[in-house]
Design an enzyme around this catalytic site. Structure first.
Site, short mmCIF file in Angstrom:
data_model
loop_
_atom_site.label_atom_id
_atom_site.label_comp_id
_atom_site.label_asym_id
_atom_site.label_seq_id
_atom_site.Cartn_x
_atom_site.Cartn_y
_atom_site.Cartn_z
N THR A 117 0.82 -1.21 0.00
CA THR A 117 0.00 0.00 0.00
C THR A 117 0.86 1.26 0.00
O THR A 117 0.66 2.16 -0.82
CB THR A 117 -0.88 0.01 1.27
OG1 THR A 117 -1.61 -1.21 1.31
CG2 THR A 117 -1.82 1.18 1.30
N ARG A 165 9.01 -9.23 -2.67
CA ARG A 165 8.94 -10.67 -2.76
C ARG A 165 7.71 -11.11 -3.54
O ARG A 165 7.66 -12.19 -4.06
CB ARG A 165 8.98 -11.28 -1.35
CG ARG A 165 10.37 -11.11 -0.73
CD ARG A 165 10.39 -11.38 0.74
NE ARG A 165 9.63 -10.39 1.49
CZ ARG A 165 9.63 -10.29 2.81
NH1 ARG A 165 10.35 -11.13 3.52
NH2 ARG A 165 8.92 -9.36 3.42
N LYS A 201 8.18 1.29 12.17
CA LYS A 201 8.31 1.69 13.58
C LYS A 201 8.92 0.59 14.43
O LYS A 201 9.58 0.86 15.43
CB LYS A 201 6.97 2.11 14.17
CG LYS A 201 5.81 1.20 13.84
CD LYS A 201 5.06 1.71 12.65
CE LYS A 201 4.20 0.63 12.01
NZ LYS A 201 3.21 1.15 11.11
N GLU A 241 10.18 9.58 9.36
CA GLU A 241 8.96 10.36 9.63
C GLU A 241 7.71 9.50 9.44
O GLU A 241 6.72 9.66 10.18
CB GLU A 241 8.93 11.57 8.67
CG GLU A 241 7.80 12.53 8.91
CD GLU A 241 7.88 13.22 10.27
OE1 GLU A 241 8.74 14.07 10.46
OE2 GLU A 241 7.05 12.90 11.15
N GLY A 248 1.61 8.46 10.48
CA GLY A 248 1.34 8.66 9.05
C GLY A 248 1.70 10.05 8.57
O GLY A 248 2.86 10.45 8.54
N ILE A 281 1.24 13.00 9.83
CA ILE A 281 1.55 14.07 10.78
C ILE A 281 3.07 14.20 10.92
O ILE A 281 3.75 13.21 11.24
CB ILE A 281 0.96 13.77 12.18
CG1 ILE A 281 -0.55 13.53 12.09
CG2 ILE A 281 1.28 14.90 13.15
CD1 ILE A 281 -1.17 13.09 13.43
N ASP A 284 1.74 -1.94 17.99
CA ASP A 284 2.11 -0.90 17.02
C ASP A 284 2.16 0.48 17.70
O ASP A 284 3.10 1.25 17.50
CB ASP A 284 1.08 -0.91 15.87
CG ASP A 284 1.36 0.18 14.85
OD1 ASP A 284 2.22 -0.03 13.98
OD2 ASP A 284 0.70 1.24 14.94
N LYS A 341 5.40 3.09 18.34
CA LYS A 341 5.41 4.52 18.02
C LYS A 341 5.67 5.36 19.27
O LYS A 341 6.41 6.36 19.23
CB LYS A 341 4.07 4.90 17.38
CG LYS A 341 3.88 4.26 16.00
CD LYS A 341 2.44 4.37 15.56
CE LYS A 341 2.23 3.80 14.17
NZ LYS A 341 0.82 3.58 13.84
N1 HSE Z 1 -1.13 -0.11 11.19
C1 HSE Z 1 -0.78 1.25 11.43
C2 HSE Z 1 -1.98 1.96 12.02
C3 HSE Z 1 -0.35 1.88 10.14
O1 HSE Z 1 -3.09 1.42 11.93
O2 HSE Z 1 -1.83 3.04 12.57
C4 HSE Z 1 0.29 3.22 10.29
O3 HSE Z 1 1.43 3.16 11.10
#
Ligand code: HSE
Length: 316
Positions: free
Chosen positions: A13, A45, A103, A127, A132, A134, A199, A203
């Site tokens: 993506t 891949r 990240k 960044e 995303g 920001i 996730d 971050k």
């Molecule tokens: N999987 C992450 C999210 C993508 O949903 O925020 C962006 O880092």
């Protein structure tokens, strides 16, 4: 000047978003960068013959791309940890700059990667790794660098925010909302990282390292996701005047830095309560600037590509 020669690892993506942004904004980007930014090679891949690579060569060997000595920048957008780390180490070790949206590798291996970049006079741009679109990394490292920060708090996982918004707004089931977030390209390859808070913790680790000069300490972050929340929780919160948001919070304490990600009850009139769907927001409390708030799309092809391309222009 010669074009900046870029190779991209990954064709998912975000990588497709980067190709799109570089193509549609080529003229202004070249002007601001002082040179053309040319994607000369892509490796993934999984071949995707339907994607227009704009003349770049294609290969399935991501390791060979990262090791090429004729690139100025390797853009790492395959995600995950092990292979991505090895690609980034290879490129930096050769003195090739790297731009990444990963990240996990920055949070878990930041110290080593930045030391490697410094030792080889290469640049490591990340960044796109946090929130995303920001520009929160540049904000902390540049614009707010004259401040001491007391705390920062944010909605930093778009998938979780999307799911909570869908559950609260349309009464959608958790699984249906997650499936939609995956379709829209928001979720990680392993979506448990999104919904279990990992996730967001990656971050937050990065934000805390930058805001408090604290080093990268993912293992010390308290991590809780949204999987235990039920529609009843959301409804009871609403009746009491709150909404439930998944928040990452880092705060300076007398004996160290507190860092945690978990669901939080937010008063419905609070600014963060209006951040819905895949939007992210980060609120920073600093001793000179006071409170500053940053909001924008936290996931998705073009918003994340915006951050990657900004880093490429910096390298140029
Ligand atoms: N999987 C992450 C999210 C993508 O949903 O925020 C962006 O880092």
């Amino acid at each position: 000047m010669e074009p900046l020669r870029v190779g991209i690892c990954g064709l998912g993506t975000v990588a497709q978003g980067v190709l799109d942004v570089l193509r549609r904004n080529a003229r202004g980007i070249a002007q601001r960068a002082g040179r053309e930014i040319a994607v000369v090679a892509v490796a993934s891949r999984t071949p995707k013959p339907e994607v227009d690579l704009g003349g770049a060569t294609f290969s399935t060997d991501v390791h060979a791309l990262a090791a090429r000595d004729d690139l100025d920048v390797v853009v790492e957008l395959i995600g995950g940890e092990d292979t991505a780390l090895s690609l980034v180490e290879t490129a930096l070790g050769n003195g090739t700059s790297v731009v990444t949206g990963n990240k996990a590798i920055v949070a878990l291996h930041g110290e080593g990667l930045f030391a490697l970049a410094r030792a080889n006079a290469a640049h490591l741009g990340f960044e796109a790794a946090v929130a995303g679109s920001i520009p929160i990394i540049a904000t902390l490292t540049d614009a707010l660098a004259g401040n001491e920060h007391d705390w920062l708090a944010g909605i930093i996982n778009g998938t979780s925010n999307f799911i909570l918004s869908a559950m609260a707004g349309e009464g959608q089931a958790f699984a249906d909302a997650l499936a939609r977030a995956q379709e829209l390209g928001y979720a990680e390859a392993d979506p448990t990282f999104d919904v279990e808070g990992v996730d967001a913790a990656h971050k937050l680790t990065i934000l805390a390292a930058l805001a408090f000069d604290a080093g990268f300490h993912f293992e010390d972050v308290y991590v809780e996701g949204i999987t235990q929340l039920t529609p009843d929780d959301i409804e009871y919160a609403r009746q009491l005047g709150y909404c439930i948001k998944h928040i990452g919070l880092a705060r300076r304490r007398p004996n160290g830095i507190e860092a945690r990600v978990h669901p939080v009850l937010i008063p419905q009139e609070h600014l963060l309560a209006s951040i819905n769907d895949a939007m992210n927001a980060v609120l920073v409390h600093s001793n000179a600037a006071g409170d500053t708030l940053y909001a924008g799309a936290g996931a998705g092809a073009l918003p994340t590509a915006s951050a990657v391309v900004g880093d490429l222009i910096n390298v140029a």
